[in-house]
Scaffold this active site. Structure first.
Site, PDB file in Angstrom:
ATOM      1  N   ASP A  93       0.827  -1.202   0.000  1.00  0.00           N
ATOM      2  CA  ASP A  93       0.000   0.000   0.000  1.00  0.00           C
ATOM      3  C   ASP A  93       0.867   1.260   0.000  1.00  0.00           C
ATOM      4  O   ASP A  93       1.870   1.336   0.724  1.00  0.00           O
ATOM      5  CB  ASP A  93      -0.855  -0.028   1.274  1.00  0.00           C
ATOM      6  CG  ASP A  93      -1.917   1.048   1.297  1.00  0.00           C
ATOM      7  OD1 ASP A  93      -2.780   1.028   0.415  1.00  0.00           O
ATOM      8  OD2 ASP A  93      -1.884   1.901   2.207  1.00  0.00           O
ATOM      9  N   GLU A 131      14.412 -15.400   0.437  1.00  0.00           N
ATOM     10  CA  GLU A 131      14.770 -16.496   1.360  1.00  0.00           C
ATOM     11  C   GLU A 131      13.744 -17.624   1.296  1.00  0.00           C
ATOM     12  O   GLU A 131      13.960 -18.697   1.806  1.00  0.00           O
ATOM     13  CB  GLU A 131      14.787 -15.974   2.808  1.00  0.00           C
ATOM     14  CG  GLU A 131      15.903 -15.018   3.120  1.00  0.00           C
ATOM     15  CD  GLU A 131      15.650 -14.312   4.460  1.00  0.00           C
ATOM     16  OE1 GLU A 131      14.811 -14.790   5.263  1.00  0.00           O
ATOM     17  OE2 GLU A 131      16.290 -13.275   4.683  1.00  0.00           O
TER      18      GLU A 131
END
Ligand code: GLC
Length: 553
Positions: free
Chosen positions: A216, A267
């Protein structure tokens, strides 16, 4: 191999080609019957989305929030607001979506928190100069006694961008910055605690199994050093899309944040993705958000803002493919979301309506609904023929128009309140969905309650009505999504064709796409075989406001 793995084309990153369906949870489906949609409601309706043929869903915020900006004011980033259910409901929804081969993106709101967030409450108590205040943007006021705001910035929702606090000894104190509502204080993204907290929030949702985040206000997180005065031009749209060099939009410092987040997502397995909400003046600037080590996608707002005009559409498509192509990213395409007038209405407005203004009973230039729907369908049939990833906003697959006659007493958008009713704001695109023409609240729930009133003529747009009609907008969307996949339209390139000034025309492999934006029918080649059309096509002419996909010979 899980169903999700089978669903993705081997070796490809899913987000490069995905059709992503935006769910606005409070208006999608309401299992509890309180008039506000919820997570169990979404779970119960996943089959409808599978049937529609989307690849992923993005959920607007459902985290703990006082709901002063419909959930974009988060008080706890690691929990579900009781309005929407529980974390267990979220896990169930996620597992059920994955079981259907549908990926799930959640909304992350890092620019600001709710004023009810624990950190903001601590900041209020701790006082000027404290490490607690340093997580937000507190400043002393100007004027003899600090009675004037620190600068002249204006909130996106109207009024000033600063709110003065009362210190714990009862005296008028410092001011804090809020780009949006006063209940949405901005974080200071130069603060390391803020940075670390959001890495941890990303991991919280990634560990639960989400496929990515819609970020956002991704263009607002860094402000120009020294917070210099600035007044936007009077005709500016509220999110800053048309303006260059605004001290709180699109500052270069944001890119460091996304490079950092990119590493966190990397990751994890499964091509997790970041999609930025960034309203920027040009496509070149927009494409900077998706350089290889930053976000994966960003919304193509210049495309969304393009009016129903052949020349402008041809240029924005060309520029989008160039700008995103230059940084090795897919273009995205979007026509509607929870912040803009629905495109089945917007594309036929007869006077300008800047983003954020909205439409209400007294707005001038309301469209002819038949023209609006025709253009809306034609625009989607064009969008879904373009290479890249596309976003669909809940309800557009039903051809829903903007709700334009919401009585004032039902309005909820902070824009309406902060401008004293001068701007209607965004409630008109947020009305709960009609599922069943004959049920209470059109099947949104079983009680008939609805947080915004549903227009009385919406039975015609209910899914139950459209499912029974092969010419419905729902039938068109399903067909578009099946054929888009069948023809591999999401990848590859397009070859422009010339069909006159009032047309958008190109070829994707053997399939020709032609859109008539003029005021007279366009001839189709004599050997054209129609694959699909956004409106019935009879004879050898393409009606106005219609898109056709065809082959030759
Ligand atoms: C984004 C959201 C919008 C919200 C604002 C503040 O623009 O899409 O709905 O009001 O941010 O969080």
């Amino acid at each position: 191999m899980t169903q999700l793995e089978q669903f993705a084309a081997p070796g490809s990153e899913w987000w490069r080609s995905a059709v992503i369906y935006q769910i606005y949870p409070r208006s999608f489906a309401d299992a509890s019957g309180d008039g506000i949609g919820d997570l169990p409601g979404i779970t119960a309706r996943l089959d409808a989305l599978k049937d529609l043929g989307v690849d992923a869903i993005w959920l607007s915020p459902f985290m703990t929030s006082p709901q002063r900006d419909a959930g974009y004011d988060v008080a706890d980033y690691r929990d579900v607001d009781p309005l929407f259910g529980t974390l267990a409901d979220f896990d169930t929804m996620l597992a059920e979506a994955h079981a259907r081969g549908i990926r799930v993106i959640v909304d992350l709101v890092p620019n600001h928190s709710s004023d009810q967030h624990e950190w903001f409450q601590q900041a209020l108590k701790a006082g000027p100069g404290s490490p607690e205040r340093a997580r937000y943007i507190f400043r002393d006021g100007r004027g003899e006694n600090g009675e004037l705001p620190p600068n002249n910035w204006e909130s996106v929702f109207g009024g000033g961008m600063w709110q003065r606090v009362t210190e714990s000894d009862g005296t008028p104190g410092q001011w804090y910055l809020h780009i949006f509502d006063a209940t949405q204080p901005d974080f200071d993204w130069n603060n390391e605690e803020v940075q670390e907290e959001f890495r941890s929030i990303l991991r919280f949702w990634l560990d639960r199994g989400v496929d990515g985040f819609r970020v956002d206000v991704a263009h607002g997180m860094i402000k120009t050093e020294g917070l210099p005065d600035y007044v936007p031009p009077a005709d500016a749209d509220s999110m800053g899309g048309g303006q260059a060099d605004v001290p709180y939009w699109g500052q270069d410092g944001v890119h460091e944040i996304y490079r950092d987040w990119h590493k966190v997502l990397a990751e994890y397995d499964g091509d997790r993705a970041l999609c930025g909400e960034a309203w920027l003046p040009t496509l070149e600037r927009t494409a900077e958000w998706v350089r290889p080590d930053e976000m994966h996608q960003t919304f193509n707002f210049p495309y969304l803002m393009t009016p129903w005009d052949a020349e402008k559409l041809r240029s924005v498509i060309r520029e989008s493919l160039d700008a995103f192509g230059n940084v090795g990213a897919p273009s995205t395409w979007v026509l509607s979301n929870h912040d803009v007038v629905r495109h089945a209405t917007r594309l036929a407005l007869t006077v300008d309506n800047p983003q954020g203004e909205g439409i209400g009973p007294n707005t001038a230039g309301k469209p002819d609904p038949v023209v609006g729907l025709a253009r809306g369908r034609a625009a989607t049939a064009l969008m879904l023929a373009l290479p890249g990833s596309a976003y669909i906003y809940q309800g557009e697959e039903l051809g829903l128009p903007e709700a334009m006659e919401i009585p004032d007493e039902y309005r909820q958008d902070p824009t309406w309140f902060r401008t004293n009713g001068e701007r209607y704001g965004r409630d008109g695109c947020r009305v709960p969905l009609p599922w069943d023409a004959d049920a209470p609240a059109y099947g949104f729930n079983e009680t008939g309650r609805s947080w915004l009133p549903q227009p009385s003529e919406w039975a015609q747009f209910a899914r139950s009505t459209e499912e029974a009609d092969p010419t419905s907008t729902l039938a068109l969307y399903k067909e578009l999504l099946v054929k888009r996949r069948e023809f591999g339209f999401a990848t590859g390139s397009l070859v422009w064709e010339d069909a006159g000034v009032d047309a958008v025309a190109f070829r994707r492999g053997d399939v020709h796409v032609l859109v008539n934006l003029g005021s007279a029918p366009l001839p189709l080649p004599a050997d054209a075989t129609i694959v699909l059309a956004s409106q019935p096509v009879e004879g050898s002419e393409l009606p106005v406001d219609t898109t056709v996909w065809y082959t030759r010979g």
